[in-house]
Design a protein around this motif. Structure first.
Motif, PDB file in Angstrom:
ATOM      1  N   ILE A   2      33.890 -45.885 -72.039  1.00 58.23           N
ATOM      2  CA  ILE A   2      34.500 -46.087 -70.812  1.00 58.23           C
ATOM      3  C   ILE A   2      35.132 -47.265 -70.851  1.00 58.23           C
ATOM      4  O   ILE A   2      36.271 -47.012 -69.902  1.00 58.23           O
ATOM      5  CB  ILE A   2      33.068 -46.163 -69.900  1.00 58.23           C
ATOM      6  CG1 ILE A   2      32.445 -44.947 -69.416  1.00 58.23           C
ATOM      7  CG2 ILE A   2      33.679 -46.671 -68.407  1.00 58.23           C
ATOM      8  CD1 ILE A   2      30.987 -45.211 -68.955  1.00 58.23           C
ATOM      9  N   LYS A   3      34.891 -48.220 -71.171  1.00 57.25           N
ATOM     10  CA  LYS A   3      35.823 -49.332 -71.314  1.00 57.25           C
ATOM     11  C   LYS A   3      37.351 -49.369 -71.886  1.00 57.25           C
ATOM     12  O   LYS A   3      38.291 -49.482 -71.553  1.00 57.25           O
ATOM     13  CB  LYS A   3      35.217 -50.619 -71.709  1.00 57.25           C
ATOM     14  CG  LYS A   3      34.194 -51.347 -70.982  1.00 57.25           C
ATOM     15  CD  LYS A   3      33.667 -52.715 -71.340  1.00 57.25           C
ATOM     16  CE  LYS A   3      33.113 -52.884 -72.713  1.00 57.25           C
ATOM     17  NZ  LYS A   3      32.543 -53.855 -73.110  1.00 57.25           N
ATOM     18  N   VAL A   4      37.149 -48.611 -73.358  1.00 56.31           N
ATOM     19  CA  VAL A   4      38.331 -47.985 -73.794  1.00 56.31           C
ATOM     20  C   VAL A   4      39.207 -47.195 -73.053  1.00 56.31           C
ATOM     21  O   VAL A   4      40.544 -47.172 -73.015  1.00 56.31           O
ATOM     22  CB  VAL A   4      38.023 -47.325 -75.099  1.00 56.31           C
ATOM     23  CG1 VAL A   4      39.023 -46.554 -75.911  1.00 56.31           C
ATOM     24  CG2 VAL A   4      37.220 -48.383 -76.324  1.00 56.31           C
ATOM     25  N   MET A   5      38.679 -46.020 -72.343  1.00 56.39           N
ATOM     26  CA  MET A   5      39.384 -45.319 -71.588  1.00 56.39           C
ATOM     27  C   MET A   5      40.027 -45.680 -70.256  1.00 56.39           C
ATOM     28  O   MET A   5      41.009 -45.509 -69.874  1.00 56.39           O
ATOM     29  CB  MET A   5      38.332 -44.119 -71.291  1.00 56.39           C
ATOM     30  CG  MET A   5      38.114 -43.319 -72.539  1.00 56.39           C
ATOM     31  SD  MET A   5      37.043 -42.049 -72.111  1.00 56.39           S
ATOM     32  CE  MET A   5      38.187 -40.632 -71.462  1.00 56.39           C
ATOM     33  N   ALA A   6      39.240 -46.970 -69.940  1.00 55.55           N
ATOM     34  CA  ALA A   6      39.749 -47.576 -68.760  1.00 55.55           C
ATOM     35  C   ALA A   6      41.040 -48.269 -69.119  1.00 55.55           C
ATOM     36  O   ALA A   6      41.973 -48.570 -68.189  1.00 55.55           O
ATOM     37  CB  ALA A   6      38.807 -48.458 -68.132  1.00 55.55           C
ATOM     38  N   GLN A  35      43.144 -47.655 -71.304  1.00 56.48           N
ATOM     39  CA  GLN A  35      44.081 -46.527 -71.650  1.00 56.48           C
ATOM     40  C   GLN A  35      44.760 -46.086 -70.176  1.00 56.48           C
ATOM     41  O   GLN A  35      46.197 -45.844 -70.150  1.00 56.48           O
ATOM     42  CB  GLN A  35      43.623 -45.330 -72.234  1.00 56.48           C
ATOM     43  CG  GLN A  35      43.234 -45.583 -73.809  1.00 56.48           C
ATOM     44  CD  GLN A  35      42.372 -44.306 -74.367  1.00 56.48           C
ATOM     45  OE1 GLN A  35      42.027 -43.611 -73.824  1.00 56.48           O
ATOM     46  NE2 GLN A  35      42.283 -44.499 -75.836  1.00 56.48           N
ATOM     47  N   ALA A  36      44.077 -45.883 -69.423  1.00 59.54           N
ATOM     48  CA  ALA A  36      44.352 -45.374 -68.028  1.00 59.54           C
ATOM     49  C   ALA A  36      45.254 -46.568 -67.339  1.00 59.54           C
ATOM     50  O   ALA A  36      46.257 -46.314 -66.715  1.00 59.54           O
ATOM     51  CB  ALA A  36      43.153 -45.135 -66.963  1.00 59.54           C
ATOM     52  N   ALA A  37      44.962 -47.820 -67.385  1.00 56.54           N
ATOM     53  CA  ALA A  37      45.762 -48.913 -67.095  1.00 56.54           C
ATOM     54  C   ALA A  37      46.879 -48.907 -67.625  1.00 56.54           C
ATOM     55  O   ALA A  37      48.115 -49.331 -67.042  1.00 56.54           O
ATOM     56  CB  ALA A  37      44.936 -50.156 -67.379  1.00 56.54           C
ATOM     57  N   GLU A  38      47.086 -49.132 -68.960  1.00 52.65           N
ATOM     58  CA  GLU A  38      48.092 -48.870 -69.851  1.00 52.65           C
ATOM     59  C   GLU A  38      49.135 -47.533 -69.352  1.00 52.65           C
ATOM     60  O   GLU A  38      50.442 -47.794 -69.226  1.00 52.65           O
ATOM     61  CB  GLU A  38      47.986 -48.765 -71.211  1.00 52.65           C
ATOM     62  CG  GLU A  38      47.237 -50.009 -71.809  1.00 52.65           C
ATOM     63  CD  GLU A  38      46.682 -49.993 -73.443  1.00 52.65           C
ATOM     64  OE1 GLU A  38      46.947 -48.711 -73.707  1.00 52.65           O
ATOM     65  OE2 GLU A  38      46.310 -50.869 -73.698  1.00 52.65           O
ATOM     66  N   GLU A  39      48.615 -46.687 -68.918  1.00 57.22           N
ATOM     67  CA  GLU A  39      49.413 -45.461 -68.474  1.00 57.22           C
ATOM     68  C   GLU A  39      49.771 -45.372 -67.140  1.00 57.22           C
ATOM     69  O   GLU A  39      50.510 -44.533 -66.661  1.00 57.22           O
ATOM     70  CB  GLU A  39      48.649 -44.094 -68.746  1.00 57.22           C
ATOM     71  CG  GLU A  39      48.479 -43.969 -70.498  1.00 57.22           C
ATOM     72  CD  GLU A  39      47.597 -42.944 -71.048  1.00 57.22           C
ATOM     73  OE1 GLU A  39      47.505 -41.829 -70.058  1.00 57.22           O
ATOM     74  OE2 GLU A  39      46.880 -42.829 -72.080  1.00 57.22           O
ATOM     75  N   THR A  44      29.846 -51.360 -60.068  1.00 58.52           N
ATOM     76  CA  THR A  44      30.069 -53.042 -59.680  1.00 58.52           C
ATOM     77  C   THR A  44      31.304 -53.210 -60.097  1.00 58.52           C
ATOM     78  O   THR A  44      31.584 -54.072 -59.979  1.00 58.52           O
ATOM     79  CB  THR A  44      28.929 -53.844 -59.993  1.00 58.52           C
ATOM     80  OG1 THR A  44      28.824 -53.712 -61.570  1.00 58.52           O
ATOM     81  CG2 THR A  44      27.669 -53.547 -59.504  1.00 58.52           C
ATOM     82  N   ASP A  45      31.842 -52.249 -60.758  1.00 52.46           N
ATOM     83  CA  ASP A  45      33.256 -52.608 -61.505  1.00 52.46           C
ATOM     84  C   ASP A  45      34.424 -51.971 -60.733  1.00 52.46           C
ATOM     85  O   ASP A  45      34.358 -50.550 -60.497  1.00 52.46           O
ATOM     86  CB  ASP A  45      33.430 -52.032 -62.874  1.00 52.46           C
ATOM     87  CG  ASP A  45      34.974 -52.620 -63.407  1.00 52.46           C
ATOM     88  OD1 ASP A  45      35.814 -52.026 -63.015  1.00 52.46           O
ATOM     89  OD2 ASP A  45      34.996 -52.873 -64.622  1.00 52.46           O
ATOM     90  N   GLN A  46      35.384 -52.754 -59.904  1.00 57.51           N
ATOM     91  CA  GLN A  46      36.282 -52.059 -58.833  1.00 57.51           C
ATOM     92  C   GLN A  46      37.247 -50.890 -59.447  1.00 57.51           C
ATOM     93  O   GLN A  46      37.505 -50.108 -58.843  1.00 57.51           O
ATOM     94  CB  GLN A  46      37.173 -53.116 -58.614  1.00 57.51           C
ATOM     95  CG  GLN A  46      36.442 -54.366 -57.464  1.00 57.51           C
ATOM     96  CD  GLN A  46      35.873 -53.525 -56.112  1.00 57.51           C
ATOM     97  OE1 GLN A  46      36.571 -52.773 -55.480  1.00 57.51           O
ATOM     98  NE2 GLN A  46      34.742 -53.770 -55.849  1.00 57.51           N
ATOM     99  N   ASN A  47      37.347 -50.954 -60.610  1.00 55.26           N
ATOM    100  CA  ASN A  47      38.196 -50.100 -61.453  1.00 55.26           C
ATOM    101  C   ASN A  47      37.288 -48.893 -61.988  1.00 55.26           C
ATOM    102  O   ASN A  47      37.996 -47.760 -62.060  1.00 55.26           O
ATOM    103  CB  ASN A  47      39.039 -50.525 -62.543  1.00 55.26           C
ATOM    104  CG  ASN A  47      39.726 -51.720 -62.345  1.00 55.26           C
ATOM    105  OD1 ASN A  47      40.624 -51.511 -61.398  1.00 55.26           O
ATOM    106  ND2 ASN A  47      39.812 -52.901 -63.213  1.00 55.26           N
ATOM    107  N   LEU A  48      36.106 -48.795 -61.837  1.00 53.45           N
ATOM    108  CA  LEU A  48      35.234 -47.911 -62.500  1.00 53.45           C
ATOM    109  C   LEU A  48      34.512 -47.217 -61.131  1.00 53.45           C
ATOM    110  O   LEU A  48      33.911 -45.885 -61.273  1.00 53.45           O
ATOM    111  CB  LEU A  48      34.453 -48.241 -63.406  1.00 53.45           C
ATOM    112  CG  LEU A  48      35.200 -48.942 -64.586  1.00 53.45           C
ATOM    113  CD1 LEU A  48      34.128 -49.425 -65.651  1.00 53.45           C
ATOM    114  CD2 LEU A  48      35.997 -47.816 -65.369  1.00 53.45           C
ATOM    115  N   LYS A  49      34.360 -47.607 -60.261  1.00 54.70           N
ATOM    116  CA  LYS A  49      33.220 -47.453 -59.279  1.00 54.70           C
ATOM    117  C   LYS A  49      33.292 -45.899 -58.580  1.00 54.70           C
ATOM    118  O   LYS A  49      32.543 -45.296 -58.043  1.00 54.70           O
ATOM    119  CB  LYS A  49      32.916 -48.247 -58.176  1.00 54.70           C
ATOM    120  CG  LYS A  49      34.248 -48.521 -57.415  1.00 54.70           C
ATOM    121  CD  LYS A  49      33.736 -49.644 -56.097  1.00 54.70           C
ATOM    122  CE  LYS A  49      34.825 -49.717 -55.198  1.00 54.70           C
ATOM    123  NZ  LYS A  49      34.374 -50.826 -54.186  1.00 54.70           N
TER     124      LYS A  49
END
Length: 321
Positions: free
Chosen positions: A226-230, A232-236, A267-272
Protein backbone atom coordinates in the motif's frame (compact mmCIF):
# COMPACT_ATOMS: atom_id res chain seq x y z
CA UNK A 1 -19.95 -14.57 35.16
CA UNK A 2 -18.64 -11.01 35.60
CA UNK A 3 -15.04 -12.28 35.79
CA UNK A 4 -15.60 -14.48 32.75
CA UNK A 5 -16.94 -11.53 30.74
CA UNK A 6 -14.04 -9.38 31.95
CA UNK A 7 -11.57 -11.97 30.65
CA UNK A 8 -13.33 -12.00 27.26
CA UNK A 9 -13.24 -8.19 27.07
CA UNK A 10 -9.55 -8.08 28.02
CA UNK A 11 -8.73 -10.70 25.40
CA UNK A 12 -10.70 -8.81 22.76
CA UNK A 13 -8.94 -5.56 23.61
CA UNK A 14 -5.56 -7.16 22.90
CA UNK A 15 -6.46 -7.03 19.23
CA UNK A 16 -6.30 -3.24 19.25
CA UNK A 17 -2.60 -3.38 20.19
CA UNK A 18 -1.48 -6.05 17.67
CA UNK A 19 -1.47 -8.71 20.41
CA UNK A 20 -3.30 -11.98 20.99
CA UNK A 21 -3.28 -15.09 23.18
CA UNK A 22 -2.15 -18.48 21.89
CA UNK A 23 -3.25 -21.80 23.36
CA UNK A 24 -0.31 -24.23 23.36
CA UNK A 25 -0.89 -27.99 23.15
CA UNK A 26 0.82 -31.22 22.15
CA UNK A 27 -0.24 -33.96 19.76
CA UNK A 28 2.40 -36.60 20.48
CA UNK A 29 5.55 -37.79 18.75
CA UNK A 30 6.17 -36.66 15.18
CA UNK A 31 6.52 -39.57 12.77
CA UNK A 32 9.64 -38.08 11.17
CA UNK A 33 11.88 -37.23 14.14
CA UNK A 34 9.88 -38.59 17.11
CA UNK A 35 9.83 -35.16 18.80
CA UNK A 36 6.73 -33.80 20.51
CA UNK A 37 6.25 -30.34 19.01
CA UNK A 38 4.25 -27.50 20.52
CA UNK A 39 1.23 -26.46 18.47
CA UNK A 40 -0.99 -23.44 18.88
CA UNK A 41 -4.34 -21.86 18.04
CA UNK A 42 -5.73 -18.43 18.86
CA UNK A 43 -7.59 -18.52 22.18
CA UNK A 44 -10.31 -16.35 20.64
CA UNK A 45 -11.37 -19.33 18.52
CA UNK A 46 -11.60 -21.62 21.54
CA UNK A 47 -15.02 -22.16 23.12
CA UNK A 48 -13.93 -24.62 25.79
CA UNK A 49 -11.62 -27.52 26.67
CA UNK A 50 -13.30 -30.72 27.83
CA UNK A 51 -12.10 -34.22 28.82
CA UNK A 52 -12.52 -36.80 26.08
CA UNK A 53 -16.22 -37.81 26.05
CA UNK A 54 -17.90 -40.80 24.45
CA UNK A 55 -17.68 -40.48 20.68
CA UNK A 56 -20.25 -41.95 18.29
CA UNK A 57 -18.91 -42.93 14.89
CA UNK A 58 -21.32 -42.81 11.96
CA UNK A 59 -21.25 -45.33 9.13
CA UNK A 60 -18.81 -44.35 6.40
CA UNK A 61 -16.92 -41.86 8.59
CA UNK A 62 -13.17 -42.14 8.02
CA UNK A 63 -10.01 -40.83 9.68
CA UNK A 64 -9.23 -38.14 10.67
CA UNK A 65 -12.91 -37.76 11.60
CA UNK A 66 -13.39 -39.69 14.84
CA UNK A 67 -17.16 -39.26 15.03
CA UNK A 68 -19.65 -37.04 16.85
CA UNK A 69 -19.60 -35.93 20.48
CA UNK A 70 -22.49 -34.55 22.50
CA UNK A 71 -21.13 -31.37 24.12
CA UNK A 72 -23.73 -29.63 26.28
CA UNK A 73 -26.55 -30.95 24.12
CA UNK A 74 -24.91 -30.07 20.80
CA UNK A 75 -23.65 -32.79 18.44
CA UNK A 76 -20.19 -31.71 17.26
CA UNK A 77 -17.83 -33.41 14.78
CA UNK A 78 -14.55 -34.54 16.37
CA UNK A 79 -11.32 -34.39 14.36
CA UNK A 80 -8.26 -36.46 15.26
CA UNK A 81 -5.69 -33.66 15.18
CA UNK A 82 -2.62 -35.91 15.71
CA UNK A 83 -3.70 -37.92 12.66
CA UNK A 84 -3.93 -34.70 10.63
CA UNK A 85 -0.46 -33.58 11.77
CA UNK A 86 1.19 -37.00 11.41
CA UNK A 87 1.76 -37.46 15.15
CA UNK A 88 1.28 -40.41 17.51
CA UNK A 89 0.01 -39.59 21.04
CA UNK A 90 2.01 -41.37 23.74
CA UNK A 91 -0.72 -41.11 26.38
CA UNK A 92 -3.75 -41.12 24.09
CA UNK A 93 -6.32 -38.58 22.97
CA UNK A 94 -7.21 -37.02 26.30
CA UNK A 95 -8.84 -33.66 25.60
CA UNK A 96 -11.13 -31.93 23.13
CA UNK A 97 -10.60 -28.35 22.02
CA UNK A 98 -14.07 -27.10 21.10
CA UNK A 99 -13.65 -24.30 18.58
CA UNK A 100 -15.77 -21.92 16.54
CA UNK A 101 -14.57 -21.09 13.03
CA UNK A 102 -16.44 -19.36 10.27
CA UNK A 103 -19.99 -20.18 11.34
CA UNK A 104 -19.17 -23.76 12.37
CA UNK A 105 -18.40 -25.55 15.63
CA UNK A 106 -16.06 -28.52 15.78
CA UNK A 107 -13.81 -30.27 18.30
CA UNK A 108 -10.17 -31.22 17.90
CA UNK A 109 -8.82 -34.19 19.86
CA UNK A 110 -5.37 -33.52 21.36
CA UNK A 111 -3.01 -35.27 23.77
CA UNK A 112 -2.39 -32.45 26.26
CA UNK A 113 -2.71 -28.70 26.81
CA UNK A 114 0.41 -26.85 27.96
CA UNK A 115 -0.25 -23.15 28.48
CA UNK A 116 -1.79 -19.91 27.26
CA UNK A 117 0.76 -17.27 26.25
CA UNK A 118 0.29 -13.63 25.31
CA UNK A 119 2.19 -12.60 22.19
CA UNK A 120 2.62 -9.71 19.80
CA UNK A 121 1.82 -10.55 16.18
CA UNK A 122 5.37 -9.42 15.34
CA UNK A 123 6.53 -12.62 17.12
CA UNK A 124 4.63 -14.70 14.56
CA UNK A 125 6.17 -15.39 11.15
CA UNK A 126 4.70 -16.94 8.06
CA UNK A 127 5.63 -20.59 7.61
CA UNK A 128 4.95 -20.95 3.89
CA UNK A 129 8.62 -21.05 2.89
CA UNK A 130 10.01 -22.79 5.98
CA UNK A 131 7.67 -25.60 7.01
CA UNK A 132 6.70 -28.42 4.70
CA UNK A 133 3.17 -28.94 6.03
CA UNK A 134 0.05 -27.59 4.34
CA UNK A 135 -1.60 -27.48 7.78
CA UNK A 136 0.84 -25.00 9.37
CA UNK A 137 0.20 -21.34 8.64
CA UNK A 138 2.85 -19.68 10.83
CA UNK A 139 5.53 -20.09 13.50
CA UNK A 140 5.19 -18.32 16.85
CA UNK A 141 8.40 -17.43 18.70
CA UNK A 142 7.79 -17.76 22.44
CA UNK A 143 10.59 -15.63 23.88
CA UNK A 144 9.47 -13.64 26.90
CA UNK A 145 7.10 -16.38 28.05
CA UNK A 146 7.49 -19.31 30.42
CA UNK A 147 8.13 -21.39 27.29
CA UNK A 148 11.60 -19.82 27.03
CA UNK A 149 13.60 -20.32 23.79
CA UNK A 150 10.75 -22.30 22.24
CA UNK A 151 8.47 -21.99 19.27
CA UNK A 152 5.00 -23.20 18.39
CA UNK A 153 3.55 -24.27 15.07
CA UNK A 154 0.30 -22.37 14.47
CA UNK A 155 -2.27 -24.52 12.71
CA UNK A 156 -4.09 -23.46 9.56
CA UNK A 157 -7.49 -24.58 10.82
CA UNK A 158 -9.22 -23.32 7.69
CA UNK A 159 -7.07 -25.66 5.59
CA UNK A 160 -7.76 -28.59 7.95
CA UNK A 161 -11.52 -28.03 7.89
CA UNK A 162 -11.44 -27.63 4.11
CA UNK A 163 -9.68 -30.99 3.79
CA UNK A 164 -11.64 -32.93 6.44
CA UNK A 165 -15.18 -31.55 6.26
CA UNK A 166 -16.05 -30.99 2.58
CA UNK A 167 -18.90 -28.53 3.11
CA UNK A 168 -17.50 -25.73 0.92
CA UNK A 169 -14.55 -26.58 -1.30
CA UNK A 170 -14.85 -24.20 -4.23
CA UNK A 171 -16.20 -20.81 -5.11
CA UNK A 172 -18.82 -21.19 -7.83
CA UNK A 173 -19.11 -18.14 -10.06
CA UNK A 174 -22.80 -18.81 -10.49
CA UNK A 175 -23.27 -18.20 -6.77
CA UNK A 176 -22.39 -14.53 -7.15
CA UNK A 177 -25.19 -12.19 -8.14
CA UNK A 178 -24.11 -9.99 -11.03
CA UNK A 179 -23.24 -6.53 -9.73
CA UNK A 180 -21.51 -3.46 -11.04
CA UNK A 181 -18.61 -2.92 -8.64
CA UNK A 182 -17.55 0.72 -8.46
CA UNK A 183 -13.79 0.35 -9.11
CA UNK A 184 -11.79 2.82 -11.19
CA UNK A 185 -10.19 1.32 -14.33
CA UNK A 186 -6.71 0.08 -13.41
CA UNK A 187 -7.38 0.01 -9.66
CA UNK A 188 -6.86 -3.24 -7.76
CA UNK A 189 -7.92 -4.84 -4.49
CA UNK A 190 -5.18 -5.41 -1.93
CA UNK A 191 -5.82 -8.71 -0.12
CA UNK A 192 -4.13 -9.87 3.12
CA UNK A 193 -4.80 -13.48 4.13
CA UNK A 194 -2.36 -15.99 5.64
CA UNK A 195 -4.38 -19.18 5.08
CA UNK A 196 -3.60 -20.76 1.71
CA UNK A 197 -7.07 -22.19 1.23
CA UNK A 198 -8.82 -18.96 2.26
CA UNK A 199 -6.52 -16.97 -0.03
CA UNK A 200 -7.35 -19.27 -2.93
CA UNK A 201 -11.08 -18.95 -2.29
CA UNK A 202 -10.83 -15.17 -2.07
CA UNK A 203 -8.86 -15.04 -5.31
CA UNK A 204 -11.53 -17.14 -7.05
CA UNK A 205 -14.32 -15.03 -5.60
CA UNK A 206 -12.78 -11.69 -6.59
CA UNK A 207 -12.07 -13.03 -10.07
CA UNK A 208 -15.73 -14.00 -10.38
CA UNK A 209 -16.67 -10.45 -9.34
CA UNK A 210 -14.34 -9.02 -11.98
CA UNK A 211 -12.11 -7.37 -9.35
CA UNK A 212 -8.34 -7.61 -10.01
CA UNK A 213 -6.40 -8.36 -6.83
CA UNK A 214 -2.88 -8.43 -5.41
CA UNK A 215 -2.60 -11.23 -2.83
CA UNK A 216 -0.46 -11.04 0.32
CA UNK A 217 0.19 -13.52 3.13
CA UNK A 218 0.62 -11.05 6.00
CA UNK A 219 -0.74 -7.69 7.04
CA UNK A 220 2.78 -6.28 6.95
CA UNK A 221 3.27 -7.36 3.32
CA UNK A 222 -0.01 -5.70 2.39
CA UNK A 223 0.93 -2.51 4.27
CA UNK A 224 4.29 -2.28 2.47
CA UNK A 225 2.49 -2.73 -0.88
CA UNK A 226 0.00 0.00 0.00
CA UNK A 227 2.82 2.43 0.87
CA UNK A 228 4.57 1.70 -2.45
CA UNK A 229 1.36 2.36 -4.40
CA UNK A 230 0.70 5.53 -2.38
CA UNK A 231 4.12 6.86 -3.42
CA UNK A 232 3.38 5.97 -7.05
CA UNK A 233 0.06 7.82 -6.87
CA UNK A 234 1.76 10.91 -5.42
CA UNK A 235 4.46 10.88 -8.10
CA UNK A 236 1.82 10.60 -10.84
CA UNK A 237 -0.40 13.26 -9.26
CA UNK A 238 -3.43 10.96 -9.02
CA UNK A 239 -5.68 9.84 -6.18
CA UNK A 240 -4.78 6.71 -4.23
CA UNK A 241 -8.20 5.40 -5.28
CA UNK A 242 -6.89 5.32 -8.86
CA UNK A 243 -4.43 2.69 -7.64
CA UNK A 244 -6.25 0.88 -4.82
CA UNK A 245 -9.99 0.36 -5.02
CA UNK A 246 -10.36 -1.80 -1.93
CA UNK A 247 -8.46 -3.52 0.89
CA UNK A 248 -9.73 -6.93 1.99
CA UNK A 249 -8.03 -8.26 5.10
CA UNK A 250 -8.13 -11.17 7.51
CA UNK A 251 -7.75 -10.43 11.24
CA UNK A 252 -5.26 -13.09 12.37
CA UNK A 253 -2.02 -12.80 10.43
CA UNK A 254 1.72 -13.07 11.11
CA UNK A 255 3.73 -9.88 11.67
CA UNK A 256 0.75 -7.48 11.55
CA UNK A 257 -2.89 -8.29 12.18
CA UNK A 258 -5.88 -6.94 10.30
CA UNK A 259 -6.88 -4.49 13.02
CA UNK A 260 -3.45 -2.83 12.90
CA UNK A 261 -3.44 -2.79 9.10
CA UNK A 262 -6.88 -1.16 9.06
CA UNK A 263 -5.92 1.40 11.69
CA UNK A 264 -2.75 2.28 9.74
CA UNK A 265 -4.86 2.97 6.65
CA UNK A 266 -7.63 4.88 8.38
CA UNK A 267 -5.31 7.17 10.38
CA UNK A 268 -3.32 8.21 7.29
CA UNK A 269 -4.73 11.31 5.58
CA UNK A 270 -3.65 10.09 2.16
CA UNK A 271 -5.06 6.57 2.57
CA UNK A 272 -8.18 6.86 4.71
CA UNK A 273 -10.50 7.09 1.69
CA UNK A 274 -9.65 3.48 0.72
CA UNK A 275 -12.58 1.18 1.64
CA UNK A 276 -11.50 -1.62 4.00
CA UNK A 277 -13.44 -4.86 4.46
CA UNK A 278 -12.44 -7.28 7.21
CA UNK A 279 -13.04 -10.92 6.34
CA UNK A 280 -12.44 -13.26 9.25
CA UNK A 281 -13.25 -16.60 10.85
CA UNK A 282 -13.22 -14.76 14.19
CA UNK A 283 -16.86 -13.87 14.76
CA UNK A 284 -18.74 -12.30 17.63
CA UNK A 285 -19.83 -8.87 18.83
CA UNK A 286 -16.45 -8.03 20.41
CA UNK A 287 -14.69 -8.27 17.07
CA UNK A 288 -17.44 -6.34 15.29
CA UNK A 289 -17.06 -3.57 17.90
CA UNK A 290 -13.32 -3.44 17.20
CA UNK A 291 -13.98 -3.31 13.46
CA UNK A 292 -15.95 -0.12 14.05
CA UNK A 293 -13.28 1.29 16.39
CA UNK A 294 -10.49 0.97 13.83
CA UNK A 295 -12.67 2.45 11.09
CA UNK A 296 -13.22 -0.51 8.76
CA UNK A 297 -16.03 -0.03 6.25
CA UNK A 298 -17.37 -3.57 6.46
CA UNK A 299 -17.05 -6.93 8.20
CA UNK A 300 -18.02 -10.39 6.99
CA UNK A 301 -17.45 -13.80 8.57
CA UNK A 302 -15.81 -16.47 6.42
CA UNK A 303 -16.81 -17.89 4.04
CA UNK A 304 -20.01 -17.11 2.22
CA UNK A 305 -19.31 -15.66 -1.18
CA UNK A 306 -22.67 -13.92 -1.68
CA UNK A 307 -22.35 -12.07 1.63
CA UNK A 308 -18.78 -11.07 0.78
CA UNK A 309 -19.91 -9.87 -2.64
CA UNK A 310 -22.76 -7.87 -1.07
CA UNK A 311 -20.47 -6.21 1.49
CA UNK A 312 -17.87 -5.30 -1.14
CA UNK A 313 -20.58 -3.87 -3.41
CA UNK A 314 -22.02 -1.84 -0.52
CA UNK A 315 -18.74 -0.29 0.65
CA UNK A 316 -17.65 0.57 -2.90
CA UNK A 317 -21.03 2.23 -3.56
CA UNK A 318 -20.74 4.22 -0.33
CA UNK A 319 -17.18 5.28 -1.18
CA UNK A 320 -18.31 7.07 -4.34
CA UNK A 321 -21.52 8.50 -2.88
Amino acid sequence: MDNFQKEIDERANLALSNKFELLLFRLGADAADEKSELYGINVFKLREIVPMPTITKAAGMRSPLLGMANIRGQLIPVIDLPAVAGCTPTTGLNLLLVTEYARSTQAFAVESVEDIVRLNWSQVHTAESGVGSRNITSIALLEGTQQENAMALVLDVEQILHDVIPSVREVKEGDISLKNFQMKPGAVAIVAEDSKVARSMLEQGLKAMGIPALMHTTGLEAWEQIKVMARQAAEEGVSIRDKIGLVLTDLEMPEMDGFTLTRNIKTDQNLKSIPVVIHSSLSGSANEDHVRKVGANGYVAKFEINQLSAIIHKVLEEAVA
